[in-house]
Scaffold this motif. Structure first.
Motif, PDB file in Angstrom:
ATOM      1  N   MET A   1      31.720  19.419  52.768  1.00 13.46           N
ATOM      2  CA  MET A   1      33.100  19.919  52.710  1.00 13.46           C
ATOM      3  C   MET A   1      33.136  21.176  51.824  1.00 13.46           C
ATOM      4  N   GLU A   2      33.731  22.244  52.311  1.00 16.93           N
ATOM      5  CA  GLU A   2      33.790  23.485  51.554  1.00 16.93           C
ATOM      6  C   GLU A   2      35.042  23.541  50.692  1.00 16.93           C
ATOM      7  N   VAL A   3      34.932  24.288  49.602  1.00 13.27           N
ATOM      8  CA  VAL A   3      36.064  24.493  48.716  1.00 13.27           C
ATOM      9  C   VAL A   3      36.926  25.607  49.270  1.00 13.27           C
ATOM     10  N   ASN A   4      38.229  25.387  49.300  1.00  9.21           N
ATOM     11  CA  ASN A   4      39.151  26.366  49.876  1.00  9.21           C
ATOM     12  C   ASN A   4      39.577  27.364  48.799  1.00  9.21           C
ATOM     13  N   MET A   5      38.632  28.215  48.386  1.00  5.27           N
ATOM     14  CA  MET A   5      38.922  29.207  47.355  1.00  5.27           C
ATOM     15  C   MET A   5      37.990  30.397  47.547  1.00  5.27           C
ATOM     16  N   ASN A   6      38.541  31.599  47.396  1.00  3.82           N
ATOM     17  CA  ASN A   6      37.662  32.755  47.454  1.00  3.82           C
ATOM     18  C   ASN A   6      37.368  33.261  46.039  1.00  3.82           C
ATOM     19  N   ASN A   7      36.437  34.189  45.948  1.00  2.00           N
ATOM     20  CA  ASN A   7      35.972  34.622  44.628  1.00  2.00           C
ATOM     21  C   ASN A   7      37.053  35.361  43.839  1.00  2.00           C
ATOM     22  N   ILE A   8      37.952  36.055  44.534  1.00  4.68           N
ATOM     23  CA  ILE A   8      39.004  36.789  43.834  1.00  4.68           C
ATOM     24  C   ILE A   8      39.996  35.823  43.184  1.00  4.68           C
ATOM     25  N   GLU A   9      40.396  34.774  43.941  1.00  4.33           N
ATOM     26  CA  GLU A   9      41.264  33.733  43.376  1.00  4.33           C
ATOM     27  C   GLU A   9      40.572  33.045  42.209  1.00  4.33           C
ATOM     28  N   PHE A  10      39.280  32.813  42.390  1.00  3.62           N
ATOM     29  CA  PHE A  10      38.486  32.148  41.361  1.00  3.62           C
ATOM     30  C   PHE A  10      38.485  32.950  40.060  1.00  3.62           C
ATOM     31  N   ILE A  11      38.231  34.241  40.172  1.00  2.00           N
ATOM     32  CA  ILE A  11      38.181  35.109  38.989  1.00  2.00           C
ATOM     33  C   ILE A  11      39.547  35.184  38.315  1.00  2.00           C
ATOM     34  N   GLU A  12      40.608  35.266  39.117  1.00  2.00           N
ATOM     35  CA  GLU A  12      41.964  35.317  38.550  1.00  2.00           C
ATOM     36  C   GLU A  12      42.270  34.042  37.769  1.00  2.00           C
ATOM     37  N   THR A  13      41.845  32.896  38.290  1.00  6.62           N
ATOM     38  CA  THR A  13      42.058  31.627  37.598  1.00  6.62           C
ATOM     39  C   THR A  13      41.234  31.571  36.323  1.00  6.62           C
ATOM     40  N   LEU A  14      39.991  32.018  36.399  1.00  5.74           N
ATOM     41  CA  LEU A  14      39.097  31.995  35.229  1.00  5.74           C
ATOM     42  C   LEU A  14      39.593  32.947  34.149  1.00  5.74           C
ATOM     43  N   LYS A  15      40.143  34.086  34.558  1.00  2.32           N
ATOM     44  CA  LYS A  15      40.617  35.095  33.602  1.00  2.32           C
ATOM     45  C   LYS A  15      41.823  34.605  32.800  1.00  2.32           C
ATOM     46  N   LYS A  16      42.557  33.631  33.341  1.00  5.40           N
ATOM     47  CA  LYS A  16      43.685  33.060  32.603  1.00  5.40           C
ATOM     48  C   LYS A  16      43.217  32.232  31.406  1.00  5.40           C
ATOM     49  N   GLN A  17      41.956  31.796  31.473  1.00  4.26           N
ATOM     50  CA  GLN A  17      41.408  30.933  30.422  1.00  4.26           C
ATOM     51  C   GLN A  17      40.437  31.656  29.492  1.00  4.26           C
ATOM     52  N   PHE A  18      39.775  32.705  30.018  1.00  2.00           N
ATOM     53  CA  PHE A  18      38.737  33.396  29.248  1.00  2.00           C
ATOM     54  C   PHE A  18      38.914  34.912  29.390  1.00  2.00           C
ATOM     55  N   PRO A  19      38.597  35.661  28.318  1.00  2.91           N
ATOM     56  CA  PRO A  19      38.772  37.127  28.353  1.00  2.91           C
ATOM     57  C   PRO A  19      37.656  37.816  29.138  1.00  2.91           C
ATOM     58  N   LEU A  20      37.726  37.766  30.450  1.00  3.53           N
ATOM     59  CA  LEU A  20      36.730  38.427  31.291  1.00  3.53           C
ATOM     60  C   LEU A  20      36.981  39.931  31.343  1.00  3.53           C
ATOM     61  N   GLN A  21      35.915  40.692  31.440  1.00  2.00           N
ATOM     62  CA  GLN A  21      36.021  42.118  31.716  1.00  2.00           C
ATOM     63  C   GLN A  21      35.575  42.329  33.162  1.00  2.00           C
ATOM     64  N   ILE A  22      36.534  42.548  34.043  1.00  4.18           N
ATOM     65  CA  ILE A  22      36.222  42.694  35.462  1.00  4.18           C
ATOM     66  C   ILE A  22      35.728  44.113  35.729  1.00  4.18           C
ATOM     67  N   ILE A  23      34.459  44.233  36.142  1.00  4.03           N
ATOM     68  CA  ILE A  23      33.857  45.540  36.407  1.00  4.03           C
ATOM     69  C   ILE A  23      34.057  45.933  37.864  1.00  4.03           C
ATOM     70  N   GLU A  24      33.709  45.027  38.776  1.00  6.94           N
ATOM     71  CA  GLU A  24      33.900  45.240  40.205  1.00  6.94           C
ATOM     72  C   GLU A  24      34.386  43.932  40.824  1.00  6.94           C
ATOM     73  N   ASN A  25      35.363  44.030  41.698  1.00 10.15           N
ATOM     74  CA  ASN A  25      35.836  42.857  42.426  1.00 10.15           C
ATOM     75  C   ASN A  25      36.303  43.348  43.794  1.00 10.15           C
ATOM     76  N   MET A  26      35.335  43.803  44.584  1.00  9.15           N
ATOM     77  CA  MET A  26      35.644  44.550  45.799  1.00  9.15           C
ATOM     78  C   MET A  26      35.679  43.681  47.053  1.00  9.15           C
ATOM     79  N   CYS A  27      34.839  42.651  47.097  1.00  5.51           N
ATOM     80  CA  CYS A  27      34.661  41.899  48.337  1.00  5.51           C
ATOM     81  C   CYS A  27      35.235  40.498  48.216  1.00  5.51           C
TER      82      CYS A  27
END
Length: 242
Positions: A1-27
């Protein structure tokens, strides 16, 4: 069973919890797993989010993989732009972020599994009360379903509704005119989503937070599902499953 989440949604969720520095988020890539880099990888998978250190990427084919990297020696400065999906994180936070991400993936899988089980119950002809009790068990909170006339169609008798106002409504089988009037005045209700996206509701009748989702059939609103925050605090899992 696959998880219904893409990497952009994933990063946005993670950034709410941790101070990420997003360098590229193109694909935009659907993800199936998160992994820690161990330095032995030669070819990273596009549908996996990788956590690790910059030096572990030496000689590795990355392609579209989502990278959450700690760069201790500025190894990425010259070739950071060659990665399609890259975020930097402080070294002291990398393992906490990985654990959070793993839990996020497991919760998503649990929601997908729960949803599949509910659909199976529907296809096997289970009654609405049985289905609502099943959902209430998974949410660990009380649940009520009512139609547009505010008649109660089903409720979770196995997860008692320890809310005096709604307990009276359930016992009666419908909402009074006064009760309906108060509900319709709420900003949370008036500003609610047009689709079935769940939304929180608070009212002056009591201080118990509730989560509501519209029941829509063939593009038309036909009822509501209401969950009470009476046992377990509302979480992202509750929003997704409701």
């Amino acid at each position: 069973m696959e998880v219904n989440m893409n990497n952009i949604e994933f990063i946005e969720t993670l950034k709410k919890q941790f101070p990420l520095q997003i360098i590229e988020n193109m694909c935009d890539v659907n993800i199936s797993d998160v992994r820690l880099l161990d330095g032995s990888e030669k070819h990273l998978k596009d549908d996996v989010v990788y956590f690790g250190y910059a030096e572990q990427l030496n000689g590795c084919i990355v392609n579209l993989s989502q990278l959450i990297i700690c760069d201790k020696t500025d190894n990425l400065n010259e070739n950071a732009c060659s990665f399609s999906n890259l975020s930097l994180i402080e070294e002291k936070l990398i393992f906490s972020a990985f654990n959070f991400a793993k839990d996020l993936m497991l919760n998503d899988l649990e929601v997908e599994s729960s949803f599949s089980e509910v659909i199976s119950m529907v296809l096997n002809g289970k009654g609405l009360n049985d289905i609502i009790n099943n959902v209430a068990e998974k949410l660990n909170n009380s649940v009520v379903v009512f139609d547009l006339s505010y008649k109660i169609l089903a409720y979770s008798d196995k997860k008692l509704i320890n809310n005096i106002n709604w307990s009276r409504v359930v016992d009666r089988g419908y909402c009074s005119y006064e009760f309906i009037s108060e509900i319709q005045k709420l900003d949370d209700v008036k500003n609610s989503p047009e689709d079935s996206t769940s939304f929180t509701v608070m009212c002056k009748l009591d201080d118990m937070k509730k989560l509501c989702s519209k029941v829509i059939s063939n593009g038309k609103l036909i009822g509501y599902v209401l969950m009470f925050e009476n046992i377990t605090e509302i979480s992202e899992k509750h929003h997704k499953l409701l």
